[in-house]
Enzyme design. Structure first.
Site, PDB file in Angstrom:
ATOM      1  N   GLN A 164       0.880  -1.069   0.148  1.00 48.20           N
ATOM      2  CA  GLN A 164       0.016  -0.001   0.072  1.00 48.20           C
ATOM      3  C   GLN A 164       0.829   1.232   0.009  1.00 48.20           C
ATOM      4  OE1 GLN A 164      -2.862  -0.379  -0.693  1.00 48.20           O
ATOM      5  NE2 GLN A 164      -4.286  -0.430   0.823  1.00 48.20           N
ATOM      6  N   SER A 165       0.446   2.359  -0.661  1.00 46.93           N
ATOM      7  CA  SER A 165       1.236   3.653  -0.640  1.00 46.93           C
ATOM      8  C   SER A 165       1.449   4.247   0.570  1.00 46.93           C
ATOM      9  CB  SER A 165       0.909   4.490  -1.783  1.00 46.93           C
ATOM     10  OG  SER A 165       0.783   3.807  -3.173  1.00 46.93           O
ATOM     11  N   SER A 166       0.670   4.035   1.389  1.00 47.31           N
ATOM     12  CA  SER A 166       0.927   4.998   2.830  1.00 47.31           C
ATOM     13  C   SER A 166       0.142   4.276   3.811  1.00 47.31           C
ATOM     14  CB  SER A 166       0.176   6.514   2.512  1.00 47.31           C
ATOM     15  OG  SER A 166      -1.159   6.465   2.543  1.00 47.31           O
TER      16      SER A 166
END
Length: 691
Positions: free
Chosen positions: A24-26
């Protein structure tokens, strides 16, 4: 899944392991977008359906962006397994989960094609060793990178558009807050406002961030800061300030009431890692002056920026003119008359004192060349000081009185700051007392904690009260009537103020900086000093070079001639006494001694008194004894009695005798002299008289 997906899986693929990559990006997406994470973990079923007992799940990159592979340990591990041929298939929900960067994506495809590793996403199974599958995966990677670019463009475009209107909410520095309507206003806390204003006033007076920190610490003034994130976000804390924090405040245009966006950019360093760097004012994306209330105006902000640039000690083109420690009077204001660069101050210890030398190292530092020139500092400093005293003596009284008023005002401001801090601490102690009074006495867990907090506040209040009283006593001592009278008396005579021992070298440099712009030096047979005053007027001086130590230690010719003359009649010890009586001293200002006279004789090859007496025909005691037929002891005894005439060339035991001439030895005369040895009775047979 396409119908031929299972046909791409063979026994060699099944023999190797399957790797599921989850990202996941963040961290916010990890906690809020849980469905996406569940969909990625659900790919296990796809791997099992194709015949793999999935055992390898790489989810260590959760919360990390896919734009850079070097920051993702999980992706690096996956690439390593593919390159070693341990992976039969790599599973990912979509291409963007594996990489948002085409370079990283195509590197993975190339390694997968070489090791015949399959790639599975939500749409199907792909074999990178097949051209069509590799072409399709490449297009997906390009679309993923384009998607990232579009998302960034949308977000950055909206942010920039809002920033151009000055409506973008950004973290504000201490002393500025947002009101209920979203407007930037001064902090309603009066103590915070006064402390921030005090910092700008001190910098306006001192001109140096380091000097501001020293004065704030000397006056025990605490500076506020707010917690921006985490536990206690928004709380106000008070503590000592450092130089980096002062520089951040001085360089921040929000204090001048300006809205600024784009003061920093992201660049790649030598290791190809993104770093944030500040850019010049001409490269700021948005600058709106007078956008909100501030502590200074824009013109004052620009003056502060210019002053900070001038304080840079070793930047090319700057002179570093801010006065600092050291007795070099012209520090930061000396220019090389040969290359035009700023000359630096070098200190050397001589006789327990530091001597300043002005040296030009521009060629050495910039181009690995040789130093241009070096000038002895004290002689130049003395000449410039004399010129300064001749020029500005009439204005000394006005300057000193202004300084006195400024010191009094500064002490009053510091006392007001300390009083506000004391009032705040007293309020916090009272608040802790009220909290303790409201708690149920039977609830000892809470009561004990509140009681401890109350006691801590009381201790802080007592410590601050003692510090306030001590500092107030010191301030009163500085402003009492004798101190004011002493300042006024010193102001009546600027040379006495300049030469007074209580005037530090730092203060002399500050006074000189108000009047002199710079000084250019050219070293030759003598030192040419060109002074440029504030306003453009110039003056030139010529200063003699300091004499070498060999010449300084050299005895004056008249003293050498006097010693040569006295050697005819006096010993070394007697000469030292006579030289001291006449007021002569050596090069160090010390009185002459017998050893010092001997050193002068040896240094200038002067004949000793012994040699001079021998040239005049004087005899030693042994020679006289041989001539008279007696022992040398008898000769010395006769010399002490005055029967034989002697001439000293050292102490009483070092002497030479005049030739005795014709003498008669009287036998048996010992009883006449109380049992002493026989004595010689010299009967002068010629016209010379008795010997």
């Amino acid at each position: 899944m396409p119908s031929d997906s299972a046909l791409k899986v063979d026994a060699d693929h099944l023999r190797r392991d399957a790797f599921l990559y989850v990202r996941q990006s963040s961290l916010r997406q990890v906690f809020e977008n849980t469905e996406s994470t569940k969909r990625q973990y659900a790919l296990r079923e796809r791997a099992v359906a194709l015949g793999w007992p999935l055992e390898h799940v790489i989810d260590s990159d959760l919360g990390l962006s896919g734009a850079q592979a070097r920051d993702r340990d999980g992706f690096q591990s996956l690439v390593t397994e593919v390159a070693l041929g341990h992976a039969g298939i790599v599973l990912g929900l979509e291409v963007s989960r594996l990489a948002r960067n085409n370079a990283d994506w195509h590197r993975l495809l190339e390694l997968a094609a070489m090791s015949r590793t399959l790639i599975l996403d939500e749409d199907g199974v792909y074999d990178p060793s097949h051209f069509n599958d590799r072409l399709l995966l490449g297009l997906k990677g390009t679309m993923s990178e384009a998607e990232l670019h579009i998302l960034k463009s949308r977000l950055q475009g909206g942010i920039l558009n809002k920033a151009r209107r000055g409506e973008l909410e950004m973290p504000l520095p201490i002393g500025l807050v947002y009101d209920g309507a979203g407007h930037v206003v001064l902090d309603p806390d009066r103590q915070v406002q006064d402390t921030v204003r005090l910092l700008f006033e001190m910098f306006n007076d001192l001109g140096s961030a380091c000097a501001v920190v020293r004065r704030l610490r000397k006056q025990e003034v605490l500076f506020p800061r707010r917690i921006r994130r985490g536990i206690g976000k928004g709380d106000l804390l008070w503590g000592l300030i450092d130089v980096s924090r002062v520089l951040q405040i001085l360089h921040n245009p929000r204090y001048a009431g300006a809205f600024v966006y784009g003061r920093s950019r992201i660049f790649c360093n030598a290791q190809l890692r993104p770093v944030q760097r500040d850019v010049g004012q001409q490269d700021w994306k948005v600058l709106i002056r007078n956008a909100h209330a501030g502590y200074i105006d824009w013109s004052q902000f620009e003056r502060n920026e210019l002053r900070l640039r001038q304080n840079l000690g070793f930047a090319p083109g700057e002179r570093g003119r801010m006065p600092r420690e050291g007795n070099g009077l012209l520090q930061g204001r000396v220019l090389c008359g040969k290359c035009g660069a700023r000359m630096r101050v070098h200190y050397e210890s001589l006789s327990g004192q530091l001597r300043a030398y002005y040296r030009c190292y521009e060629e050495v530092v910039r181009r690995a060349g040789k130093p241009c020139q070096a000038v002895h500092g004290p002689a130049v400093d003395a000449a410039v000081s004399a010129l300064l005293l001749q020029t500005v003596a009439p204005a000394a009284i006005e300057v000193a009185l202004a300084v006195q008023d400024e010191i009094a005002q500064r002490i009053e401001q510091a006392a007001a700051r300390r009083q506000a801090q004391l009032q705040r601490t007293r309020y916090e102690a009272e608040l802790a007392r009220r909290r303790y009074a409201k708690v149920d006495p039977d609830n000892r867990l809470v009561a004990d904690a509140l009681e401890a907090e109350w006691n801590q506040r009381l201790r802080e209040l007592d410590t601050l009260q003692q510090q306030h009283e001590r500092q107030q006593h010191e301030d009163e001592a500085q402003l009492d009537e004798p101190a004011r009278k002493r300042i006024v008396d010193l102001a009546r005579d600027f040379p006495r103020v300049w030469n007074d021992a209580r005037t530090s070298a730092l203060e002399r440099k500050r006074m000189l900086a108000l009047l002199i712009e710079d000084v250019t030096l050219v070293a030759g047979p003598s030192i040419a000093v060109h002074v440029r005053w504030r306003g453009g007027r110039t003056q030139s001086l010529c200063v003699d070079k300091p004499r070498p130590i060999a010449q300084i230690r050299k005895t004056p010719p008249e003293v050498v001639a006097l010693i040569d003359e006295l050697l005819e009649t006096s010993t070394d010890r007697q000469i030292a006494v006579k030289l001291n009586a006449l007021g002569h001293r050596n090069w160090r200002g010390e009185a002459f001694t017998m050893k010092k006279v001997i050193l002068v004789r040896y240094a200038y090859a002067l004949k000793s008194r012994f040699e001079r007496l021998r040239e005049r025909g004087m005899l030693t005691g042994e020679e006289v004894a041989k001539h008279l037929g007696v022992s040398s002891t008898t000769v010395h005894q006769l010399g002490r009695l005055g029967i034989l005439k002697r001439h000293l060339y050292g102490n009483n035991h070092r002497c030479l005798y005049e030739p005795p001439g014709n003498v008669t030895l009287v036998k048996g005369a010992g009883s006449r002299y109380g049992g002493r040895p026989p004595r010689l009775i010299a009967a002068q047979l010629s016209e010379q008289g008795a010997v």
